[in-house]
Design an enzyme around this catalytic site. Structure first.
Site, PDB file in Angstrom:
ATOM      1  N   PHE A 146       0.706  -1.107  -0.342  1.00  0.00           N
ATOM      2  CA  PHE A 146      -0.039  -0.190   0.125  1.00  0.00           C
ATOM      3  C   PHE A 146       1.132   1.245  -0.031  1.00  0.00           C
ATOM      4  O   PHE A 146       1.932   1.266   1.019  1.00  0.00           O
ATOM      5  CB  PHE A 146      -1.002   0.149   1.213  1.00  0.00           C
ATOM      6  CG  PHE A 146      -1.844   1.544   1.059  1.00  0.00           C
ATOM      7  CD1 PHE A 146      -3.064   1.808   0.528  1.00  0.00           C
ATOM      8  CD2 PHE A 146      -1.584   2.199   2.005  1.00  0.00           C
ATOM      9  CE1 PHE A 146      -3.664   2.369   0.707  1.00  0.00           C
ATOM     10  CE2 PHE A 146      -2.103   3.349   1.717  1.00  0.00           C
ATOM     11  CZ  PHE A 146      -3.319   3.401   0.557  1.00  0.00           C
ATOM     12  N   ASP A 231       9.416   2.172   1.617  1.00  0.00           N
ATOM     13  CA  ASP A 231       8.849   2.762   2.705  1.00  0.00           C
ATOM     14  C   ASP A 231       8.103   2.915   3.892  1.00  0.00           C
ATOM     15  O   ASP A 231       8.083   1.689   4.251  1.00  0.00           O
ATOM     16  CB  ASP A 231       7.292   2.830   1.494  1.00  0.00           C
ATOM     17  CG  ASP A 231       6.051   3.427   1.279  1.00  0.00           C
ATOM     18  OD1 ASP A 231       5.901   4.471   2.396  1.00  0.00           O
ATOM     19  OD2 ASP A 231       5.445   3.172   0.640  1.00  0.00           O
ATOM     20  N   LYS A 260       2.782  10.558   7.536  1.00  0.00           N
ATOM     21  CA  LYS A 260       1.862  10.415   8.952  1.00  0.00           C
ATOM     22  C   LYS A 260       2.888  11.456   9.797  1.00  0.00           C
ATOM     23  O   LYS A 260       2.272  12.086   9.935  1.00  0.00           O
ATOM     24  CB  LYS A 260       1.927   9.351   9.177  1.00  0.00           C
ATOM     25  CG  LYS A 260       1.506   8.078   7.025  1.00  0.00           C
ATOM     26  CD  LYS A 260       0.241   6.733   7.358  1.00  0.00           C
ATOM     27  CE  LYS A 260      -0.633   6.349   6.651  1.00  0.00           C
ATOM     28  NZ  LYS A 260      -0.549   5.978   6.024  1.00  0.00           N
TER      29      LYS A 260
END
Ligand SMILES: *Cc1c(COP(=O)(O)O)cnc(C)c1O
Length: 414
Positions: A146, A231, A260
């Site tokens: 993702f 990632d 984030k």
């Protein structure tokens, strides 16, 4: 602390439902305030936040030191675009490089933009440095990845729903099973420029690869002159018990994407951080973002990174995560078939015959704990890194009660 079904006094849910796109299926709670590990709804009910906005709120909600930096910077200078220098950007970039052990950082806003930046950088590196023929660069990605929701990114997803109806997709991505080093080796060709990998797959359901996977991937990438790009949008910045999750295996990637938590739970802030020869591919005009690297984001991002170090939040995540997993396993509950993760990125696998993860999350909400299901069977437990052992006890006891309360559902289904 027991909760009844929230009644939506303001009609907020109805308004979202009537005027919003239905691209989310939120739990039926309307939040109005947050502080530390807690959130409050319209009725003043307090919840323990075990989700942290998908790890964006690692420092706790409205962390006073960060809010102060935000407010002061907003009053001084907020947005300039990169048409000019500011006094805030340099120190932020320097800290990003120090913490990741990499040479240069490129600030963006969202995780998806950081990943898009990575795609552009590694492709151009492939053409200009590795000598791949123009238009032939390949990036290897694991199934279950993702990396955000842009069309290029969903194009390399293995999740049917993420892709369905959104093609045609960009070519140049090759998928391999996650955690399978032989498959990675087999997939590498002279056109391979990079391997993009999450050290733990978050959205796929907190999937931890076999020990040694990243280290073996590092060796393969070195041998074949392929860039290893981790990632760490979700796993980075202390979440898994290390500054970067790849540090668990002592692996130094050629580049990382962060996001984030980088915004301190206040703003969207992301970055692509890379080795000098990779970042050198960008020249003025190649890439950019109106908001990326703005002084407001840079000030908050720097303050967030300083807080992470000063409070040793990685160590805190390691310790409390260990405790959380121990407590969950000690429940010995028949509905829990697996407890996995590292640090405070924990997935609890729920036996589907017992209840859906969604039903468990709804029951948890009624018990005063907010979480979110992922992939039907996994309850994600990823509280702010400042969570205490007593709060973990509270969450685990709430989960126990929640599992008890969904039992009637099981009897009905039987
Ligand atoms: C959330 C996430 C992204 C995308 O971040 P957005 O800010 O939602 O665009 C990218 N990679 C990983 C691993 C993520 O968890």
């Amino acid at each position: 602390m027991s909760h009844t079904t929230p009644v939506c006094a303001s009609g907020a849910i109805a308004l979202e439902d009537r005027y919003g796109a239905h691209n989310y299926h939120p739990l039926p709670v309307v939040l109005v305030r947050g502080e530390g590990v807690h959130l409050w709804d319209e009725q003043g009910r307090r919840y323990l936040d075990m989700m942290s906005a998908y790890s964006a709120v690692s420092f706790g909600h409205s962390r006073p030191e960060l809010v102060q930096v935000l407010v002061e910077q907003a009053q001084r200078l907020a947005i300039t675009s990169r048409a000019y220098h500011t006094d805030r950007l340099g120190p932020f970039l320097e800290k990003l490089c120090q913490l990741t052990g990499l040479d240069r950082a490129l600030p963006m806003n969202t995780g998806a933009e950081a990943v898009e930046t990575a795609i552009k950088a590694v492709r151009k590196w492939g053409y200009k440095v590795k000598g791949v023929a123009e238009g032939q660069a390949q990036i290897i990605v694991p199934a279950g990845n993702f990396a955000g929701r842009t069309t290029t990114i969903v194009g390399f997803s293995s999740e049917a729903q993420y892709r369905d109806g959104f093609g045609p997709f960009a070519p140049g991505f090759v998928q391999v099973p996650y955690g399978d080093i032989a498959a990675l080796e087999h997939a590498i060709t002279p056109q391979t420029v990079a391997f993009f990998v999450e050290p733990i797959q978050g959205e796929a359901g907190i999937i931890v690869p076999p020990a040694g996977y990243l280290r073996a991937a590092r060796e393969l990438c070195d041998r074949h002159r392929v860039l290893l790009v981790c990632d760490e949008v979700q796993t980075g910045l202390g979440r898994t018990g290390r500054i970067l999750a790849c540090h668990h295996e002592g692996v130094q990637p050629d580049a990382v994407t962060l996001g984030k938590a980088l915004g301190g739970g206040l703003l969207p802030v992301s970055a692509f951080v890379a080795r000098a020869d990779v970042m050198a591919q960008f020249t003025p005009g190649d890439h950019g973002s109106t908001f990326g690297g703005n002084p407001l984001s840079a000030a908050v991002g720097l303050a967030a990174l300083q807080l992470l170090e000063r409070e040793r939040l990685s160590e805190q995540a390691e310790r409390q995560g260990q405790y959380l997993r121990e407590r969950l396993l000690a429940l010995g509950h028949p509905a829990i078939t697996d407890v996995r993760g590292k640090g405070l990125l924990v997935g609890v696998e729920i036996d589907r015959r017992y209840a859906s993860a969604r039903a468990v999350c709804e029951a948890l909400m009624h018990e005063g704990v907010l979480s979110k299901d992922t992939h039907d069977t996994v309850v994600r437990l990823a509280p702010p890194l400042v969570v205490t052992a007593a709060q973990i006890d509270e969450a685990v006891e709430a989960l126990q009660r929640a599992l008890r309360s969904v039992e009637p559902e099981r009897r009905l289904a039987a």
